[in-house]
Design a protein around this motif. Structure first.
Motif, PDB file in Angstrom:
ATOM      1  N   GLY A  96      -7.524   7.800  88.328  1.00  0.00           N
ATOM      2  CA  GLY A  96      -6.986   8.862  87.350  1.00  0.00           C
ATOM      3  C   GLY A  96      -5.520   9.191  87.640  1.00  0.00           C
ATOM      4  N   PRO A  97      -4.853   9.320  86.617  1.00  0.00           N
ATOM      5  CA  PRO A  97      -3.467   9.935  86.565  1.00  0.00           C
ATOM      6  C   PRO A  97      -2.982  10.961  87.771  1.00  0.00           C
ATOM      7  N   ALA A  98      -4.082  11.995  88.027  1.00  0.00           N
ATOM      8  CA  ALA A  98      -3.701  12.959  89.325  1.00  0.00           C
ATOM      9  C   ALA A  98      -3.421  12.315  90.528  1.00  0.00           C
ATOM     10  N   ASN A  99      -3.833  11.033  90.603  1.00  0.00           N
ATOM     11  CA  ASN A  99      -3.550  10.445  91.957  1.00  0.00           C
ATOM     12  C   ASN A  99      -2.319   9.453  91.798  1.00  0.00           C
ATOM     13  N   LYS A 100      -1.616   9.229  90.881  1.00  0.00           N
ATOM     14  CA  LYS A 100      -0.715   8.226  90.780  1.00  0.00           C
ATOM     15  C   LYS A 100       0.258   8.560  91.900  1.00  0.00           C
ATOM     16  N   GLY A 101       0.698   7.514  92.535  1.00  0.00           N
ATOM     17  CA  GLY A 101       1.792   7.831  93.656  1.00  0.00           C
ATOM     18  C   GLY A 101       1.086   8.052  94.954  1.00  0.00           C
ATOM     19  N   LYS A 102      -0.367   8.598  95.024  1.00  0.00           N
ATOM     20  CA  LYS A 102      -0.763   8.704  96.124  1.00  0.00           C
ATOM     21  C   LYS A 102      -1.143   7.420  96.896  1.00  0.00           C
ATOM     22  N   TRP A 103      -1.388   6.699  96.093  1.00  0.00           N
ATOM     23  CA  TRP A 103      -2.036   5.265  96.635  1.00  0.00           C
ATOM     24  C   TRP A 103      -0.953   4.348  96.735  1.00  0.00           C
ATOM     25  N   ASP A 104      -1.378   3.333  97.827  1.00  0.00           N
ATOM     26  CA  ASP A 104      -0.270   2.307  97.818  1.00  0.00           C
ATOM     27  C   ASP A 104      -0.845   1.220  98.613  1.00  0.00           C
ATOM     28  N   VAL A 105      -0.122  -0.119  98.479  1.00  0.00           N
ATOM     29  CA  VAL A 105      -0.772  -1.296  98.773  1.00  0.00           C
ATOM     30  C   VAL A 105       0.027  -1.989 100.127  1.00  0.00           C
ATOM     31  N   ALA A 106      -0.760  -2.280 100.779  1.00  0.00           N
ATOM     32  CA  ALA A 106      -0.188  -2.908 102.145  1.00  0.00           C
ATOM     33  C   ALA A 106      -0.835  -4.257 102.363  1.00  0.00           C
ATOM     34  N   LYS A 107      -0.102  -5.202 103.119  1.00  0.00           N
ATOM     35  CA  LYS A 107      -0.758  -6.452 103.361  1.00  0.00           C
ATOM     36  C   LYS A 107      -1.753  -6.397 104.160  1.00  0.00           C
ATOM     37  N   ALA A 108      -2.697  -7.554 103.847  1.00  0.00           N
ATOM     38  CA  ALA A 108      -4.147  -7.305 104.634  1.00  0.00           C
ATOM     39  C   ALA A 108      -3.634  -8.131 106.006  1.00  0.00           C
ATOM     40  N   PRO A 109      -4.586  -7.974 107.085  1.00  0.00           N
ATOM     41  CA  PRO A 109      -4.458  -8.612 108.327  1.00  0.00           C
ATOM     42  C   PRO A 109      -4.396 -10.148 108.115  1.00  0.00           C
ATOM     43  N   LYS A 110      -5.241 -10.788 106.909  1.00  0.00           N
ATOM     44  CA  LYS A 110      -5.444 -12.116 106.909  1.00  0.00           C
ATOM     45  C   LYS A 110      -5.490 -12.558 105.497  1.00  0.00           C
ATOM     46  N   GLY A 111      -4.863 -13.569 105.007  1.00  0.00           N
ATOM     47  CA  GLY A 111      -5.176 -13.826 103.464  1.00  0.00           C
ATOM     48  C   GLY A 111      -6.502 -14.168 103.360  1.00  0.00           C
ATOM     49  N   ALA A 112      -7.198 -13.895 102.126  1.00  0.00           N
ATOM     50  CA  ALA A 112      -8.552 -14.286 101.633  1.00  0.00           C
ATOM     51  C   ALA A 112      -8.740 -14.181 100.225  1.00  0.00           C
ATOM     52  N   ASN A 113      -9.510 -14.964  99.675  1.00  0.00           N
ATOM     53  CA  ASN A 113      -9.920 -15.062  98.192  1.00  0.00           C
ATOM     54  C   ASN A 113     -11.140 -14.315  97.889  1.00  0.00           C
ATOM     55  N   TRP A 114     -11.232 -13.222  97.226  1.00  0.00           N
ATOM     56  CA  TRP A 114     -12.547 -12.430  96.877  1.00  0.00           C
ATOM     57  C   TRP A 114     -12.612 -12.371  95.383  1.00  0.00           C
ATOM     58  N   GLY A 115     -13.403 -13.135  94.955  1.00  0.00           N
ATOM     59  CA  GLY A 115     -13.730 -13.087  93.396  1.00  0.00           C
ATOM     60  C   GLY A 115     -12.676 -13.898  92.958  1.00  0.00           C
TER      61      GLY A 115
END
Lengths: 327, 435
Positions: free
Chosen positions: B294-313
């Motif tokens: 939801g909008p209340a958590n906008k900016g609290k989440w972030d994305v970091a590179k995973a230890p290893k690449g993979a394809n899920w889905g």
């Protein structure tokens, strides 16, 4: 003259006989035709499939297995686990449900204002869909944010993981069943109660019987046939229990009846074999096992009823005839 | 006279009763409409979808209908893929109830290729087909070159994390520094979890949502998981599966997980209330997280590179061979999976394109996510996509086996079974379902 009338006469006779003989059968034919098409044929076809190895994705290729599906099933602990879960969930949902229904019917049987409203209100849970009811209950029983754990929190109870523990899960599922069917059974009881002659109650009241005594000695014996009927009906319902646990578990968990199959019923096991593993032969074997179990229960119930009817019952009449001024 | 009329009357009644009963019985069998369905003189194309594939969530279908005024598109979206696929299988077996276009999840691709290829239209003649990633396209191609579906998205992976929760546990919050913490090895990701648990001031906050996500992330980094190329089950001895199981079980028994089941009740409120700090997130999960958190958590989440690449889905769109509007449906599928449209869905929702061409579109390559603290998701997932093994071996029961493994991990996580017992149960279950 006579020669020209004779064939007509005999034709009339045939029509007449057909009229008498065939018409009643024609009237009831729709039921039997539909039963044949949607009841008997699937039943037999299911049995035929249960003797084969068939995959859902290729229904036209069948491999003969004889009774192997059945023997494997009886050796499979998943089957016995599902059977025992079906039984336990059945008991903890049917027994309280029928007792509550009896009490509810007794209350509704009193002369009270707006009785029609209450009678309709009692039936509303039955009118909601299984899916809706199960979804709401699933949210209520949710571990972290469910309302039930929230309430329990006030009493110092830590968040219960309803879904992943056996008895809490089965209890939660049975509450869905109880909530949906209590009102329905209560109305059945109420209908039977209203058929009990009022003078029996009056006589009992004159004899000084309390409400509770009246309930025990007049109401319950008076509706015993209905009670047996609801027990049979609930047993059939419990054996086929499916939607409530499926939705309660959500996703893959629902189909397996929990990670440890802790609430997998026979219906769910059938669904898992047929629509998750796509083994229609094995699923059909489960369907037939369920059918046989139901027949067994039915026979047991008949035997039990016969044995019970043979044992002499306490005669009620003398009690009523007893002089009331004993004191 | 009177009796004769009466007799005639009752014969009529009985004849009618018979006729009515026959009609009742027969009526349910017929009613198949082979003609193309039309509404207001327009051709109706129906789509069967699941999850958040982006067609109902964006204005793509409306745009198509505007550009093609003679077409009306109807969608039917199932939230849960398991439910969707079960229904699809039943419809395929019965030969009715199918939509003109059906979504195919990657875990089911091999099974459909092996058993249901004749029910799907061949899309190999679609013009411009070569814009897809080669491995993606090969997953829905039969041995004799028939293409059952066109790729919608792929699932390169990263780790989504809550900056505020990392901060209170004394961990860095910058995505580059966070990625450094677990660079190169998933076991480091679990180690960071131990640091998190020690440093965390709120004992109610778990490090990760479920061990299943970690398990999936690990197995899909390799070209083989449960089956080998010949369709033989190898999960019992495959070191990738064993290592993933071990580490996931380790995380589960160390109390690092919130014991949640992804996409099930409890997980969604967990996303919004911050009951866990990280989740392994394939690109398509970003849409789900931003919607549920939801909008209340906008900016609290972030994305970091995973230890290893993979394809899920990642999914496909297939056209049914018997569809009365096959040609129009094929045209629609080709349009929906064209590079521009894939890039558009990425921009709107984050589903990562399966089209090579789309990867170079600036909107993708330079894409950022405002919800996830303006993370450069185009670059993060683009890099992860490059690490995806060039070949991926799929098996018939991939989807079901994956579900069985996640049940097995729950046995450890929520039921308190030992990892060995849980493995034994899982193994038995898989043997039974593949028998």
């Amino acid at each position: 003259m006579a020669t020209s009338i004779d064939p007509r006469q005999s034709r009339r006779n045939i029509l007449h006989r057909l009229d008498l003989g065939a018409v009643p059968y024609t009237f009831i034919a729709p039921f039997f035709l539909i039963f044949g098409a949607f009841g008997l044929y699937p039943l037999l076809y299911t049995f035929w499939i249960s003797l084969h190895r068939v995959e859902l994705s290729s229904l036209d290729t069948m491999e003969w297995r004889g009774l192997a599906n059945f023997t494997e099933l009886f050796e499979d602990d998943r089957f016995w686990n599902a059977l025992s879960n079906t039984f336990t969930i059945g008991v903890i949902s049917t027994v309280p449900q029928l007792l509550m229904a009896l009490g509810l019917a007794h209350l509704l049987n009193y002369r009270l204002r707006g009785s029609v409203f209450f009678r309709v209100a009692v039936l509303t849970p039955y009118a909601t869909s299984v899916a809706a009811a199960a979804l709401v209950f699933t949210m209520l029983f949710e571990r972290d944010f469910g309302m039930i754990n929230w309430v329990l929190g006030f009493f110092g109870v830590d968040n219960l993981d309803w879904e992943s523990q056996k008895w809490p899960a089965q209890f939660a599922i049975s509450t869905i069943v109880i909530w949906r069917w209590t009102g329905y059974n209560a109305l059945l009881y109420l209908a039977a109660m209203q058929a009990i002659p009022k003078d029996l109650y009056e006589a009992a009241a004159i004899d000084g019987a309390s409400r509770w005594q009246q309930f025990r000695t007049v109401t319950v014996p008076g509706i015993s046939a209905t009670i047996v009927f609801t027990i049979v009906l609930s047993t059939i319902g419990a054996t086929q229990l499916f939607g409530e646990p499926l939705i309660f578990g959500q996703g893959p968990n629902g189909i397996s009846g929990g990670a440890d199959n802790q609430y997998q019923t026979l219906g769910l096991l059938l669904y898992e074999e047929g629509w998750k593993n796509y083994q229609m032969g094995r699923a059909s074997a489960i369907a037939w096992a369920m059918f046989l179990i139901l027949i067994l229960i039915f026979v047991l119930q008949r035997v039990l009823a016969r044995v019970l009817s043979r044992t002499p019952r306490p005669v009620k009449a003398p009690r009523r005839a007893r002089p009331s001024r004993t004191s | 006279m009177g009796t004769a009329r009466k007799r005639f009357g009752s014969t009529l009644v009985s004849a009618t009763a018979l006729a009515v009963s026959l009609v009742l019985v027969a009526g349910c069998g017929s009613g198949d409409e082979d003609k193309a369905r039309t509404k207001d003189g327009k051709t109706v194309i129906s789509l069967g979808l699941f999850g958040v594939m982006g067609y109902k969530e964006t204005d793509l279908l409306d745009r198509y209908m505007k550009e093609n005024p003679d077409v009306t598109i109807e969608t039917d979206v199932a939230g849960d893929e398991q439910t969707y696929y079960t229904a699809l299988q039943t419809h395929l077996a019965a030969g009715s109830g199918l939509k003109d276009i059906q979504g195919i999840e990657i875990g089911r691709a091999k099974e459909l290729v092996d058993t249901q290829a004749d029910k799907f239209a061949d899309l190999s003649k679609t013009p411009g087909l070569d814009h897809f990633l080669p491995w993606k396209q090969s997953q829905v191609t039969t041995g004799d070159g028939k293409v059952l579906g066109l790729g919608t998205d792929i699932g390169p992976m990263a780790v989504c994390y809550r900056k505020d929760l990392f901060e209170q546990a004394g961990l860095p919050t910058d995505r580059a520094e966070v990625a450094k913490l677990w660079e190169g090895d998933w076991s480091k990701y679990v180690d960071v979890g131990r640091t998190f648990k020690q440093g965390s001031k709120d004992s109610k906050v778990a490090y990760m949502d479920s061990s299943t996500g970690l398990f999936n992330a690990m197995i899909y980094g390799d070209e083989k998981q449960f089956y080998d190329e010949d369709g033989k089950l190898i999960y019992q001895d495959n070191p990738v599966v064993k290592d993933a199981w071990k580490l996931a079980a380790d995380a589960a028994t160390s109390g690092l997980t919130a014991k949640l089941r992804q996409f099930q009740p409890g997980w969604d409120p967990g996303l919004s209330n911050g009951t866990f700090a990280t989740t392994v997130c394939p690109a398509w999960m970003l849409a789900h997280i931003s919607e549920k958190a939801g909008p209340a958590n906008k900016g609290k989440w972030d994305v970091a590179k995973a230890p290893k690449g993979a394809n899920w889905g990642g999914s496909f769109l297939g056209v049914m061979e018997d569809s009365p509007v096959k040609e129009q449906a094929e045209k629609l599928v080709a349009w929906l999976t064209a590079p521009e449209q894939q890039a558009y869905i990425f921009e709107k929702l984050g589903n990562f394109p399966s089209s090579k061409t789309a990867l170079d579109i600036p909107a993708v390559a330079n894409g950022t996510s405002p919800y996830f603290s303006d993370a450069p998701i185009g670059q993060i997932f683009g890099d992860a996509a490059k690490e995806i093994p060039a070949k991926q071996v799929l098996g018939r029961k991939d989807g079901t086996i994956k579900d069985t493994f996640s049940l097995g991990l729950q046995l450890i996580e929520a039921q308190g079974k030992s990892p060995d017992d849980a493995w034994k149960t899982t193994d038995e279950r898989i043997q039974k379902l593949t028998r």
